[in-house]
Design an enzyme around this catalytic site. Structure first.
Site, PDB file in Angstrom:
ATOM      1  CE1 TYR A  72      34.600  22.246  57.838  1.00 23.53           C
ATOM      2  CE2 TYR A  72      33.674  23.770  56.236  1.00 23.53           C
ATOM      3  CZ  TYR A  72      33.982  23.447  57.550  1.00 23.53           C
ATOM      4  OH  TYR A  72      33.655  24.333  58.552  1.00 23.53           O
ATOM      5  NE  ARG A  75      28.971  23.093  54.846  1.00 22.48           N
ATOM      6  CZ  ARG A  75      29.489  24.087  55.591  1.00 22.48           C
ATOM      7  NH1 ARG A  75      30.408  23.812  56.514  1.00 22.48           N
ATOM      8  NH2 ARG A  75      29.113  25.322  55.391  1.00 22.48           N
ATOM      9  CG  HIS A 123      31.096  33.671  58.689  1.00 22.47           C
ATOM     10  ND1 HIS A 123      29.776  33.428  58.998  1.00 22.47           N
ATOM     11  CD2 HIS A 123      31.525  34.587  59.581  1.00 22.47           C
ATOM     12  CE1 HIS A 123      29.435  34.173  60.055  1.00 22.47           C
ATOM     13  NE2 HIS A 123      30.478  34.900  60.408  1.00 22.47           N
ATOM     14  N   GLY A 197      17.676  35.396  55.068  1.00 18.70           N
ATOM     15  CA  GLY A 197      18.026  33.995  55.328  1.00 18.70           C
ATOM     16  C   GLY A 197      19.060  33.776  56.398  1.00 18.70           C
ATOM     17  CB  ALA A 241      16.116  33.926  49.398  1.00 19.92           C
TER      18      ALA A 241
END
Ligand code: BV8
Ligand code: ZN
Length: 250
Positions: A72, A75, A123, A197, A241
């Site tokens: 994480y 990310r 989420h 997406g 996108a």
């Protein structure tokens, strides 16, 4: 600039002319052109041999919190160094002109950094750090990122001493009640849904397009690849996108 397929342009025009509401649902592909790897795409990184579906679980955290936290933190650093793309910017522009609800499965803040108000992060969010045990929001600074280190010991809760986790929804965890209720309301009220997406594999979010359609909406998929949703939508636009959203909403 990519030409907008006439049927899709017409669906948007009809929605605006009729005073209808547009619901946009975005997935990891929305951030791909900002350099953020998708869940199912390939990426040449430290983490390419790990399956996100296995890391994004409470079980993985219990087994090896330092490995999950290292993933994480990597990310979070990618998102921190990324910039919103033209697709994010196009969604931020017309919010004033077109009654638009933005529902995202993404845990990054690129929509917000482009100027959008996100109505529902179904989420969760990478930056919403909280204690794994007592749930208290983390009120301290973020630990320094250590590049190329796979395992990073998570920070500790100042109240109970347990580890601090990312505020995302892991597989097997319930979606936040308020975000999910907002997403369902937007899907049932909209006259047009743009699904941008997403592979349409993760539930219950993947059920939003079918819900919108059951309530009379026209559903448009914007994705360069076919997905699990493609057969269930009214129009498919095989574009990215950043190719599709500026001419459609600009
Ligand atoms: C739950 C946060 C119950 C973490 C994520 C039926 C009903 C309910 C649940 C289930 C069900 N069946 C199965 C389940 C369980 C499970 C599930 O759906 N499993 C799947 C794999 C079958 N669902 C859950 O566990 C959910 N929880 O149901 O709880 C419950 C109820 C009460 C009490 C307790 C429990 C929780 C799901 C949320 C998981 N967390 N993220 C994190 O990010 O680390 S999901 C995660 O994966 C992402 O957030 C994202 O939502 C998802 C990936 O999906 P996509 O966004 O679609 O990304 P993907 O890579 O797959 O696809 C990218 C697409 O973009 C591709 O199509 C590609 O072609 C396209 N693309 C690429 N480039 C571009 C592009 N498009 C446009 N432009 C481009 N440039
Ligand atoms: Zn705690």
């Amino acid at each position: 600039m990519t030409p907008v397929p006439p049927a899709i342009a017409e669906a948007l025009h009809r929605t605006i002319a009729g005073g209808g509401h547009v619901c946009v649902v975005t997935g990891a592909g929305m951030s791909a052109e900002s350099g953020i790897p998708t869940f199912r795409g390939t990426h040449d990184s430290l983490w390419s041999r790990f399956d996100p579906m296995r890391l994004a679980t409470a079980g993985a955290w219990r087994d090896d919190p330092a490995l999950v936290w290292g993933w994480y933190r990597w990310r979070m650093q990618l998102v921190c160094n990324a910039r919103p793309n033209a697709g994010h910017a196009a969604l931020a522009g017309p919010a004033q002109r077109v009654p638009l609800s933005l529902v995202t499965q993404n845990v990054d803040d690129l929509h917000e950094r482009a100027g959008s108000t996100v109505d529902a992060h179904v989420h969760g969010s990478l930056s919403a750090l909280r204690c794994f045990a007592c749930g208290r929001a983390h009120d301290g600074a973020l630990d320094a990122y250590v590049p190329d280190r796979q395992r990073i010991e998570p920070m500790r809760c100042t109240a109970c001493g347990d580890r601090i986790r990312p505020g995302v929804v892991w597989f097997g965890e319930a979606l936040p009640d308020d975000a999910w209720a907002t997403a369902v309301d937007a899907a049932t009220r909209c006259a047009l849904m743009l699904v941008v997406g997403t592979s349409g594999l993760v539930y219950p979010a993947a059920g939003l397009p079918a819900l919108a359609r059951r309530h009379g909406a026209t559903v448009v998929e914007i994705n360069p690849e076919p997905t699990a949703l493609s057969a269930e939508v009214d129009h498919v636009w095989r574009a990215t996108a950043a190719q599709a959203l500026p001419p459609l909403l600009g």
